[in-house]
Design a protein around this motif. Structure first.
Motif, PDB file in Angstrom:
ATOM      1  N   ARG A  45     -43.585  -2.791  45.904  1.00 51.04           N
ATOM      2  CA  ARG A  45     -42.889  -2.394  44.663  1.00 51.04           C
ATOM      3  C   ARG A  45     -43.271  -3.311  43.431  1.00 51.04           C
ATOM      4  O   ARG A  45     -43.413  -4.219  43.686  1.00 51.04           O
ATOM      5  CB  ARG A  45     -41.480  -2.476  44.934  1.00 51.04           C
ATOM      6  CG  ARG A  45     -40.884  -1.567  45.883  1.00 51.04           C
ATOM      7  CD  ARG A  45     -39.630  -1.925  46.213  1.00 51.04           C
ATOM      8  NE  ARG A  45     -39.028  -1.114  47.429  1.00 51.04           N
ATOM      9  CZ  ARG A  45     -37.993  -0.976  47.832  1.00 51.04           C
ATOM     10  NH1 ARG A  45     -37.036  -1.384  47.329  1.00 51.04           N
ATOM     11  NH2 ARG A  45     -37.518  -0.449  49.012  1.00 51.04           N
ATOM     12  N   TRP A  49     -38.692  -3.347  40.525  1.00 50.47           N
ATOM     13  CA  TRP A  49     -38.615  -1.845  40.688  1.00 50.47           C
ATOM     14  C   TRP A  49     -37.365  -1.441  41.955  1.00 50.47           C
ATOM     15  O   TRP A  49     -37.566  -2.577  42.818  1.00 50.47           O
ATOM     16  CB  TRP A  49     -39.827  -1.225  40.913  1.00 50.47           C
ATOM     17  CG  TRP A  49     -40.565  -0.920  39.585  1.00 50.47           C
ATOM     18  CD1 TRP A  49     -40.582  -1.653  38.568  1.00 50.47           C
ATOM     19  CD2 TRP A  49     -41.113   0.390  39.342  1.00 50.47           C
ATOM     20  NE1 TRP A  49     -41.537  -1.108  37.742  1.00 50.47           N
ATOM     21  CE2 TRP A  49     -41.816   0.055  37.956  1.00 50.47           C
ATOM     22  CE3 TRP A  49     -41.747   1.162  40.240  1.00 50.47           C
ATOM     23  CZ2 TRP A  49     -42.765   1.203  37.335  1.00 50.47           C
ATOM     24  CZ3 TRP A  49     -42.632   2.387  39.380  1.00 50.47           C
ATOM     25  CH2 TRP A  49     -43.037   2.125  38.167  1.00 50.47           C
ATOM     26  N   LYS A  50     -36.884  -0.715  41.695  1.00 52.53           N
ATOM     27  CA  LYS A  50     -35.999  -0.313  43.075  1.00 52.53           C
ATOM     28  C   LYS A  50     -36.563   0.323  43.982  1.00 52.53           C
ATOM     29  O   LYS A  50     -36.299   0.404  45.346  1.00 52.53           O
ATOM     30  CB  LYS A  50     -34.799   0.477  42.650  1.00 52.53           C
ATOM     31  CG  LYS A  50     -33.660  -0.402  41.898  1.00 52.53           C
ATOM     32  CD  LYS A  50     -32.477  -0.067  42.016  1.00 52.53           C
ATOM     33  CE  LYS A  50     -31.397  -0.852  41.385  1.00 52.53           C
ATOM     34  NZ  LYS A  50     -30.522  -1.616  41.994  1.00 52.53           N
ATOM     35  N   SER A  52     -40.852   1.805  45.248  1.00 50.12           N
ATOM     36  CA  SER A  52     -42.311   1.779  45.023  1.00 50.12           C
ATOM     37  C   SER A  52     -42.796   3.220  44.321  1.00 50.12           C
ATOM     38  O   SER A  52     -42.007   3.981  44.153  1.00 50.12           O
ATOM     39  CB  SER A  52     -42.881   1.787  46.551  1.00 50.12           C
ATOM     40  OG  SER A  52     -42.733   3.090  47.161  1.00 50.12           O
ATOM     41  N   VAL A  56     -40.810   6.796  44.100  1.00 50.94           N
ATOM     42  CA  VAL A  56     -40.424   7.301  42.831  1.00 50.94           C
ATOM     43  C   VAL A  56     -41.149   9.032  42.652  1.00 50.94           C
ATOM     44  O   VAL A  56     -40.499   9.837  42.284  1.00 50.94           O
ATOM     45  CB  VAL A  56     -40.852   6.527  41.249  1.00 50.94           C
ATOM     46  CG1 VAL A  56     -40.480   7.038  40.544  1.00 50.94           C
ATOM     47  CG2 VAL A  56     -40.330   5.386  41.772  1.00 50.94           C
ATOM     48  N   ALA A  90     -45.791   0.859  35.445  1.00 52.61           N
ATOM     49  CA  ALA A  90     -46.027  -0.361  35.941  1.00 52.61           C
ATOM     50  C   ALA A  90     -47.056  -1.089  35.161  1.00 52.61           C
ATOM     51  O   ALA A  90     -47.376  -2.200  35.891  1.00 52.61           O
ATOM     52  CB  ALA A  90     -46.624   0.158  37.464  1.00 52.61           C
ATOM     53  N   ILE A 116     -36.629   4.439  39.034  1.00 54.79           N
ATOM     54  CA  ILE A 116     -37.105   2.949  38.951  1.00 54.79           C
ATOM     55  C   ILE A 116     -36.174   1.694  38.947  1.00 54.79           C
ATOM     56  O   ILE A 116     -36.282   0.885  39.481  1.00 54.79           O
ATOM     57  CB  ILE A 116     -38.129   2.935  37.928  1.00 54.79           C
ATOM     58  CG1 ILE A 116     -39.246   3.929  38.175  1.00 54.79           C
ATOM     59  CG2 ILE A 116     -38.791   1.611  37.429  1.00 54.79           C
ATOM     60  CD1 ILE A 116     -40.386   4.074  37.010  1.00 54.79           C
ATOM     61  N   THR A 117     -35.048   1.990  37.993  1.00 58.26           N
ATOM     62  CA  THR A 117     -34.183   0.706  37.924  1.00 58.26           C
ATOM     63  C   THR A 117     -32.741   1.248  38.303  1.00 58.26           C
ATOM     64  O   THR A 117     -32.013   0.356  38.172  1.00 58.26           O
ATOM     65  CB  THR A 117     -34.214   0.871  36.179  1.00 58.26           C
ATOM     66  OG1 THR A 117     -33.468   1.759  35.508  1.00 58.26           O
ATOM     67  CG2 THR A 117     -35.641   0.490  35.735  1.00 58.26           C
ATOM     68  N   LYS A 167     -35.175  -3.645  32.550  1.00 57.77           N
ATOM     69  CA  LYS A 167     -35.042  -2.242  33.077  1.00 57.77           C
ATOM     70  C   LYS A 167     -35.800  -1.524  32.130  1.00 57.77           C
ATOM     71  O   LYS A 167     -36.495  -1.958  31.298  1.00 57.77           O
ATOM     72  CB  LYS A 167     -33.624  -2.014  32.872  1.00 57.77           C
ATOM     73  CG  LYS A 167     -32.949  -2.749  34.132  1.00 57.77           C
ATOM     74  CD  LYS A 167     -31.593  -1.909  34.425  1.00 57.77           C
ATOM     75  CE  LYS A 167     -30.728  -2.401  35.499  1.00 57.77           C
ATOM     76  NZ  LYS A 167     -31.223  -3.026  36.714  1.00 57.77           N
ATOM     77  N   GLY A 208     -40.414  -6.031  34.515  1.00 61.31           N
ATOM     78  CA  GLY A 208     -39.780  -4.501  35.073  1.00 61.31           C
ATOM     79  C   GLY A 208     -39.314  -3.629  33.778  1.00 61.31           C
ATOM     80  O   GLY A 208     -39.131  -2.635  33.700  1.00 61.31           O
TER      81      GLY A 208
END
Ligand SMILES: Nc1ncnc2c1ncn2[C@@H]1O[C@H](COP(=O)(O)OP(=O)(O)O)[C@@H](O)[C@H]1O
Ligand SMILES: [Mg+2]
Length: 376
Positions: A45, A49-50, A52, A56, A90, A116-117, A167, A208
């Motif tokens: 990730r 990022w929450k 990968s 996503v 990214a 992503i966030t 974020k 991020g």
């Protein structure tokens, strides 16, 4: 054990509360999907990022996970476009989703931020009246007068918050914002910092942080982006669905989920009715019938997929509350006319001509012709 129960109870309460809101944020509505994806997501990730980029993409395009869990598709269309959008986020460039109205720009922006966030709510709505304070920061004037400039008197914008927390900030309708205000984004996007000269400080973006902006090219009074700003964005153009099948699928899925959220007392619409509405929209948009045999005039408004969704949804409300719960031509007629006739004089002529030359002559469409003539 008791803390676990307490925690579960709290989660339950939050879930109940989320169920009563009219429209849930993507991260609320699809919380379970995001959780399931996170569980199996072992890929690399980007910082903060929450999920990968792979997960996503899966969240956006839909898939069946190895354990059988179903991820619903959010964006129906070319997966490559989503990959470019995700990969852009990214990098150090921001993402601009561009296209005609109703092509899912806002929808994709919300889902990207959610996946992503985990937070899609750091949102700035662009209007002709959006000023610098909406993008940078404002002041709580009562405190400012009493205390002078202090961190407590600062009103943090969604942008500043996104920078602090690493974020994604979302800007809707970027091109409606006056040009000089748009340009405040340049420092933020290139230096990744937001200076606050009054406090002799700055907010440096955490890893991020990025920005997703949406803009459409059909608005009256759009303010083109300066080339300095344009360079900070990677533009992804979202097209109108290229095939009839894709458009029908989008409408079908969105109608089903909206109908459920609104608790409409109507049956799932027959695919045939969706096909008729989408056919009419595509033919009027393109200026000819699908078999290319007949030329038709194009109405003034944009007949987007989003509007097709509204027409069906509106019809379902009519069928559910005033009819027998089954969507029929009568329930659709008013919504169709409203969507197509935006200019009461010119569009009325266009629609009438289409009804006479196409709808009336088409096999099995007499009911729709009669219903539409009745409301026109
Ligand atoms: N390709 C698509 N895939 C999935 N949904 C779509 C697609 N195109 C349009 N929609 C639907 O249309 C609706 C309107 O989209 P929206 O994001 O508001 O459009 P805009 O591009 O004007 O911001 C959304 O409910 C969205 O689900
Ligand atoms: Mg939008």
């Amino acid at each position: 054990m008791s803390t676990v129960n307490g925690h579960n109870q709290k989660a339950e309460v939050a879930k109940k509360a989320a169920e009563t809101v009219l429209r849930q944020h993507a991260e609320q509505q699809f919380a379970e999907e995001l959780e399931e994806l996170a569980k199996i997501d072992t890929r690399k990730r980007p910082p903060n990022w929450k999920l990968s980029p792979w997960a996503v993409r899966t969240y956006l395009m839909g898939a069946t996970l190895p354990n059988g869990f179903e991820i619903t598709p959010k964006y129906i269309g070319n997966p490559r476009l989503m990959e470019i959008a995700i990969a852009t986020l990214a990098t150090d460039r921001a993402l601009l989703l561009y296209g005609v109205p109703g092509t899912a720009k806002s929808w994709v922006s919300e889902h990207l931020a959610a996946a992503i966030t985990g937070n899609s709510t750091l949102l700035i709505q662009g209007t002709a009246g959006t000023d610098e304070t909406a993008i940078r920061y404002g002041w709580n004037y009562a405190r400012l007068l009493v205390e002078g400039p202090s961190p407590d008197a600062l009103v943090v914008s969604p942008m500043m918050q996104a920078m602090r927390e690493g974020k994604i900030a979302r800007i809707e309708e970027l091109t409606r914002i006056p040009s000089e205000v748009q340009d405040t984004l340049i420092t933020i996007l290139s230096e990744k910092t937001l200076p606050v000269p009054e406090l002799n400080m700055e907010v440096q973006a955490n890893k991020g942080f990025n920005v997703i902006a949406t803009a459409n090219n059909r608005d009256k009074g759009v303010n083109e982006l300066s080339s300095a700003l344009m360079r900070r964005f990677n533009t992804v153009v979202l097209p109108t669905p290229d095939s009839m099948e894709a458009e029908v699928e989008i409408v079908e899925r969105r109608v089903a989920s909206l109908g459920k959220a609104l608790e409409l007392p109507a049956e799932k619409p027959a695919l045939e009715e969706i096909r008729r509405v989408v056919t009419i929209f595509r033919e009027l948009r393109e200026g000819r019938t699908l078999d290319s045999k007949t030329k038709v005039k194009v109405p003034s408004g944009t007949l987007s997929t989003a509007e097709a969704i509204s027409v069906i949804n509106n019809g379902l409300a009519m069928a559910g509350y005033y009819g027998d719960g089954v969507l029929r031509a009568d329930d659709l007629a008013a919504g169709l006319t409203g969507a197509i006739v935006k200019d009461p004089v010119q569009d009325r002529v266009v629609w009438l001509e289409y009804l006479q030359t196409v709808v009336k002559e088409r096999e099995g469409w007499k009911d729709l012709y009669r219903a539409c003539r009745e409301v026109l």
